[in-house]
Design an enzyme around this catalytic site. Structure first.
Site, PDB file in Angstrom:
ATOM      1  N   ASP A 121      -3.115  -8.744   0.847  1.00 22.26           N
ATOM      2  CA  ASP A 121      -4.543  -8.832   0.527  1.00 22.26           C
ATOM      3  C   ASP A 121      -5.277  -9.858   1.402  1.00 22.26           C
ATOM      4  O   ASP A 121      -4.691 -10.840   1.842  1.00 22.26           O
ATOM      5  CB  ASP A 121      -4.697  -9.210  -0.961  1.00 22.26           C
ATOM      6  CG  ASP A 121      -6.108  -8.953  -1.463  1.00 22.26           C
ATOM      7  OD1 ASP A 121      -6.822  -8.138  -0.847  1.00 22.26           O
ATOM      8  OD2 ASP A 121      -6.490  -9.566  -2.475  1.00 22.26           O
ATOM      9  N   HIS A 171      -8.017  -4.937   8.747  1.00 23.84           N
ATOM     10  CA  HIS A 171      -6.848  -4.117   8.411  1.00 23.84           C
ATOM     11  C   HIS A 171      -5.917  -3.996   9.613  1.00 23.84           C
ATOM     12  O   HIS A 171      -4.703  -4.043   9.487  1.00 23.84           O
ATOM     13  CB  HIS A 171      -7.280  -2.725   7.931  1.00 23.84           C
ATOM     14  CG  HIS A 171      -8.082  -2.770   6.658  1.00 23.84           C
ATOM     15  ND1 HIS A 171      -7.681  -3.508   5.569  1.00 23.84           N
ATOM     16  CD2 HIS A 171      -9.253  -2.188   6.294  1.00 23.84           C
ATOM     17  CE1 HIS A 171      -8.578  -3.377   4.598  1.00 23.84           C
ATOM     18  NE2 HIS A 171      -9.542  -2.586   5.019  1.00 23.84           N
ATOM     19  N   LEU A 195      17.603  -3.188   5.770  1.00 23.70           N
ATOM     20  CA  LEU A 195      16.478  -3.428   4.865  1.00 23.70           C
ATOM     21  C   LEU A 195      15.778  -2.117   4.470  1.00 23.70           C
ATOM     22  O   LEU A 195      15.565  -1.254   5.318  1.00 23.70           O
ATOM     23  CB  LEU A 195      15.455  -4.336   5.564  1.00 23.70           C
ATOM     24  CG  LEU A 195      14.203  -4.630   4.758  1.00 23.70           C
ATOM     25  CD1 LEU A 195      14.277  -6.031   4.167  1.00 23.70           C
ATOM     26  CD2 LEU A 195      12.946  -4.520   5.599  1.00 23.70           C
TER      27      LEU A 195
HETATM   28  C1  IPE Z   1      -4.695  -4.782  -4.016  1.00 23.06           C
HETATM   29  O1  IPE Z   1      -5.745  -5.410  -3.383  1.00 23.06           O
HETATM   30  C2  IPE Z   1      -4.274  -3.572  -3.263  1.00 23.06           C
HETATM   31  C3  IPE Z   1      -3.692  -3.787  -1.956  1.00 23.06           C
HETATM   32  C4  IPE Z   1      -3.536  -4.920  -1.339  1.00 23.06           C
HETATM   33  C5  IPE Z   1      -3.246  -2.605  -1.297  1.00 23.06           C
HETATM   34  P1  IPE Z   1      -7.266  -5.128  -3.770  1.00 23.06           P
HETATM   35  O2  IPE Z   1      -8.078  -5.940  -2.836  1.00 23.06           O
HETATM   36  O3  IPE Z   1      -7.513  -3.674  -3.794  1.00 23.06           O
HETATM   37  O4  IPE Z   1      -7.347  -5.682  -5.253  1.00 23.06           O
HETATM   38  P2  IPE Z   1      -8.573  -6.307  -6.037  1.00 23.06           P
HETATM   39  O5  IPE Z   1      -9.689  -5.315  -5.965  1.00 23.06           O
HETATM   40  O6  IPE Z   1      -8.929  -7.585  -5.358  1.00 23.06           O
HETATM   41  O7  IPE Z   1      -8.061  -6.545  -7.401  1.00 23.06           O
HETATM   42  C1  IPE Z   2      -6.094  -5.634   1.545  1.00 22.23           C
HETATM   43  O1  IPE Z   2      -7.186  -6.305   2.050  1.00 22.23           O
HETATM   44  C2  IPE Z   2      -5.925  -4.272   2.128  1.00 22.23           C
HETATM   45  C3  IPE Z   2      -6.150  -3.184   1.185  1.00 22.23           C
HETATM   46  C4  IPE Z   2      -6.511  -3.292  -0.051  1.00 22.23           C
HETATM   47  C5  IPE Z   2      -5.964  -1.853   1.692  1.00 22.23           C
HETATM   48  P1  IPE Z   2      -8.635  -6.143   1.434  1.00 22.23           P
HETATM   49  O2  IPE Z   2      -9.333  -5.064   2.173  1.00 22.23           O
HETATM   50  O3  IPE Z   2      -8.562  -5.973  -0.021  1.00 22.23           O
HETATM   51  O4  IPE Z   2      -9.271  -7.532   1.810  1.00 22.23           O
HETATM   52  P2  IPE Z   2     -10.299  -8.360   0.922  1.00 22.23           P
HETATM   53  O5  IPE Z   2      -9.640  -8.584  -0.400  1.00 22.23           O
HETATM   54  O6  IPE Z   2     -11.530  -7.544   0.812  1.00 22.23           O
HETATM   55  O7  IPE Z   2     -10.490  -9.626   1.685  1.00 22.23           O
HETATM   56 MG    MG Z   3      -8.594  -7.281  -1.538  1.00 20.08          MG
END
Ligand code: IPE
Ligand code: IPE
Ligand code: MG
Length: 257
Positions: A33, A50, A144
């Site tokens: 995240d 990403h 792994l």
């Molecule tokens: C969780 O992160 C999902 C992934 C990292 C794939 P999100 O960014 O979607 O979660 P919330 O919305 O902060 O809870």
């Molecule tokens: C995690 O990073 C990737 C996915 C959920 C696919 P985010 O896109 O949620 O990044 P933030 O949380 O907005 O910074």
């Molecule tokens: Mg996120």
């Protein structure tokens, strides 16, 4: 610099950067995240975050494999992530295909076995093809297990397990008695992670301290490790620090010592 030693040479009270090679978590799960915030802080589009996030994966796979982690589960796309803007969702799908195409040979050479959890049938056909091909090519690898959580949701998983149990009952594959006496172990066989031990540690960077629908059934006794670092800035050093902290925890599983 991290050093490695066996339990018998380890002083449990020492803060030296030493990892116990006999207490390496078997299964590490990571919620990748913070990509969006990483991009925002650089005034870049979210998709660039990403992209930067994907670039971290190989280092973490290699470091985990080197120290003997058996399962690495990476949360890459949740059942809720479909609600993001369409172009962000397509960028994520594109990155997935690019990553697999670019890295498959290398992963295969390193004896990594690729698996997925989640309902990938909802993904574009090109993603499904590339994932199925990666799983097939690496299915006999013994190193792994890189377990990608894609269109994964813990609630969907539990509900799906329940539905499959019901279907197996309807089709005569399960008896009423089996269901009446259903054990946690048998329920587990209907989850995406059948055959995989529960995660020993769940790592979440980005400062959020929540599960976001990740491994709800499996996390019953997982250790949690949070950090403010954003996923694109996550390094092997952070991984080792998480394992270091994990090794200092007292996992009681509800018992007394
Ligand atoms: C969780 O992160 C999902 C992934 C990292 C794939 P999100 O960014 O979607 O979660 P919330 O919305 O902060 O809870
Ligand atoms: C995690 O990073 C990737 C996915 C959920 C696919 P985010 O896109 O949620 O990044 P933030 O949380 O907005 O910074
Ligand atoms: Mg996120």
């Amino acid at each position: 610099m991290w050093k490695f030693t066996t339990s018998k040479n380890l002083n449990p009270d020492s803060d030296e950067m030493i990892l116990d090679t006999e207490n390496i978590p078997k299964h590490i799960a990571i919620i990748m995240d913070g990509n969006g915030r990483w991009a925002k802080s650089r005034k870049l589009p979210r998709s660039m975050g990403h992209k930067a996030g994907v670039e971290v994966i190989n280092k973490i796979v290699k470091a985990s494999s080197d120290i003997g982690v058996k399962y690495l589960t990476l949360y890459a796309f949740s059942t809720e992530n479909w609600q993001r803007p369409k172009d962000e969702v397509s960028a994520l799908m594109r990155l997935l295909v690019e990553y697999m195409r670019k890295e498959l040979n290398n992963l295969n050479k390193n004896n990594v076995k690729i698996q997925t959890i989640g309902d990938i049938s909802k993904f574009p056909q090109i993603c499904i093809d590339v994932l199925e091909d990666s799983k097939l090519k690496t299915k006999d690898n013994t190193g792994l297990v890189l377990n990608l959580a894609l269109n994964y949701g813990g609630r969907a998983e539990i509900l799906g397990a329940f539905k499959n149990i019901f279907n197996d009952y309807e089709n005569g594959r399960l008896t009423k008695e089996y269901i009446a006496n259903l054990t946690e172990e048998n329920f587990n066989k209907y989850t995406y992670t059948a055959g995989i031990p529960d995660p020993d540690i769940i790592i979440r960077p980005s400062g959020e301290q929540r599960l976001s629908n990740f491994l709800l059934w499996q996390c019953a006794y997982s250790e949690f490790w949070y950090s403010d670092i954003l996923w694109p800035d996550f390094t092997v050093d952070h991984l080792y620090k998480a394992i270091f902290d994990y090794q200092k925890r007292d996992r009681r599983f509800g018992k007394v010592k």
